[in-house]
Enzyme design. Structure first.
Site, short mmCIF file in Angstrom:
data_model
loop_
_atom_site.label_atom_id
_atom_site.label_comp_id
_atom_site.label_asym_id
_atom_site.label_seq_id
_atom_site.Cartn_x
_atom_site.Cartn_y
_atom_site.Cartn_z
N ASP A 17 40.93 46.77 36.40
CA ASP A 17 41.35 47.34 37.47
C ASP A 17 42.77 47.51 37.92
OD1 ASP A 17 38.63 46.78 38.29
OD2 ASP A 17 39.26 44.88 38.84
N ARG A 97 48.42 31.81 43.19
CA ARG A 97 48.85 33.08 43.96
C ARG A 97 50.20 33.15 44.82
NH1 ARG A 97 45.98 35.81 41.07
NH2 ARG A 97 43.51 35.57 41.27
N ASP A 126 41.69 35.66 47.69
CA ASP A 126 42.90 35.82 46.95
C ASP A 126 44.01 36.96 47.62
OD1 ASP A 126 42.79 34.02 44.78
OD2 ASP A 126 41.28 35.42 43.80
N SER A 178 33.27 37.01 37.25
CA SER A 178 34.69 37.34 37.51
C SER A 178 35.60 35.81 37.31
CB SER A 178 34.75 37.59 39.07
OG SER A 178 36.03 37.25 39.51
#
Ligand code: ARG
Length: 425
Positions: A17, A97, A126, A178
């Site tokens: 990605d 994050r 996220d 995922s």
């Protein structure tokens, strides 16, 4: 092209990605792309990632090992706070994050960029964490999220797009899930896990063995804390990164650390998540255990409220907020007596405390004992109960709460009164 000549700093994982995003940001928007990658543990090879970013068309690829910073400034404070989202999730992804966002902001400042970007979709937590953290640290920056809109490619389209540009395409089969992971845990979602009734297939788990196949023989470990921070395992002093890595292996080997949870996302949906967090599960257990020995009853009760507030704010992306600073200050202060040792037994998927000790322990054998040397004043209990029970007796006299008429309210069976007389032969 809207952004011709502008620089954007992209949070880059090395996956398909974000590799496609490098090329896409350049070609569709005219951006010069700088990538920023932080290793929070479990990143395989920073050099490989750096090369791949450049191959994908980045003009510069920044890679950093930030494991020690992650542990010291993010993981330990959350452990001290007892932060478990909805009582279970140790927040591995959520804690990572804000640190990745900080790396983006730092890089943007160094590069003189006005834009940062990430590869999060529009459905998860996220994106919120990235956007809020960047906004709090650098409100002048604009966040671009190609996966939230614009890029819109299926996986096959991404592969074709990458191949056409000489971007290395993953050779291994794509995971049916995922996955996000760092030192503090592994987060797995999607695929067959979306059926909330279906038990997770074997291939979901990578850090923990099936408890059925874990060693028959239990393993006892000792964790040493200094002011709420784990500093040694089995009496051996270890830095935080090593301690967590070793504990992940050890507890994972005994099948400890699996969490299967329906959780409430910030964006309003419930999702089914599988977590593997052997070290986090054991350390939270041990830390709470030590606190129960050294903190007062009031402190423990109040702190557990703070814990859930703290977990919520981490989960919701509010790491860089004043509210966090204030809660963290309280938490830090509570930890001044949280030094000592906890013994944990690991066995076939369970972690159980079997012992604890501290020089600041409030547990007193002399007060607790039913044996010899009892220092508790039994006689004084009478006076204490007299005063403690005063309001109840007063109420009984004036309001007759438990009379015939009201008994049904709390479903006390009427027969209790008749049965309590002398037994019939
Ligand atoms: N539900 C967890 C959280 O919000 C984990 C998210 C995992 N992310 C991922 N890309 N698989 O923190």
């Amino acid at each position: 092209m809207k952004y011709k000549g502008e620089t954007v700093v992209l949070a880059y994982s090395g996956g398909l990605d974000t590799s496609v995003a490098v090329a896409w940001l350049r070609e569709t928007h005219g951006f010069e792309v700088v990538t920023a990658t932080g290793d929070l543990g479990r990143v395989k090879d920073l050099d490989v990632i750096q090369k791949k970013a450049l191959k994908s068309g980045a003009k510069k690829a920044i890679v950093q090992d930030v494991r020690a910073i992650f542990v010291e400034y993010f993981v330990w404070p959350a452990l001290q706070a007892g932060a478990l989202y909805e009582e279970r999730y140790p927040l591995a992804t959520a804690l990572g994050r804000p640190l990745l966002a900080k790396l983006l902001v730092d890089a943007a400042r160094e590069e003189g960029a006005r834009y940062v970007a990430h590869g999060c979709t529009g459905k998860g937590n996220d994106q919120v964490r990235f956007d809020l953290a960047v906004g709090a640290l650098a409100p002048e920056l604009t966040v671009i999220a190609p996966m939230r809109g614009g890029m819109n490619m299926t996986r096959d389209e991404e592969i074709d797009y990458a191949k056409a540009r000489g971007i290395p395409v993953p050779v291994s089969k794509k995971s049916p899930y995922s996955v996000d992971m760092n030192l503090w845990g592994r987060s797995v979602e999607a695929g067959v896990l979306e059926d909330a009734w279906g038990a997770p297939p074997r291939d979901v788990y990578e850090w923990t063995v099936d408890p059925d196949e874990a060693p028959e023989k239990a393993r006892e470990i000792v964790i040493t804390f200094r002011e709420g921070i784990p500093v040694a395992l089995d009496g051996k002093d270890l830095d935080g990164v090593t301690l967590i890595e070793q504990l992940n292996k050890l507890a994972g080997k005994h099948g400890v650390g699996r969490i299967d949870q329906i959780e409430n996302r910030l964006v309003g949906i419930k999702s089914r998540e599988i977590y593997e967090a052997p070290a986090a599960v054991v350390l939270h257990l041990a830390h709470r255990e030590l606190e129960s020995l050294v903190l007062s009853k009031e402190a423990l009760r109040f702190k557990s409220k703070v814990a859930s507030e703290y977990a919520d704010l981490v989960y919701n992306g509010l790491w860089f907020s004043a509210h966090h600073q204030d809660l963290a200050a309280y938490v830090r202060n509570t930890q001044r007596f949280v030094s000592g040792e906890v013994r944990i037994r690991l066995h076939r998927g369970t972690a159980v405390t079997v012992g604890r000790r501290s020089e600041h322990s409030l547990y007193s054998v002399a007060l607790a004992t039913y044996g010899k040397g009892d220092a508790f004043d039994h006689k004084a209990a009478e006076g204490f109960i007299g005063v403690f029970g005063l309001p109840l007796r007063n109420q009984a006299r004036t309001q007759a709460l438990w009379g015939e008429d009201n008994a049904a309210l709390l479903q006390v069976p009427k027969q209790v009164a008749s049965r309590s007389g002398p037994r019939k032969k």
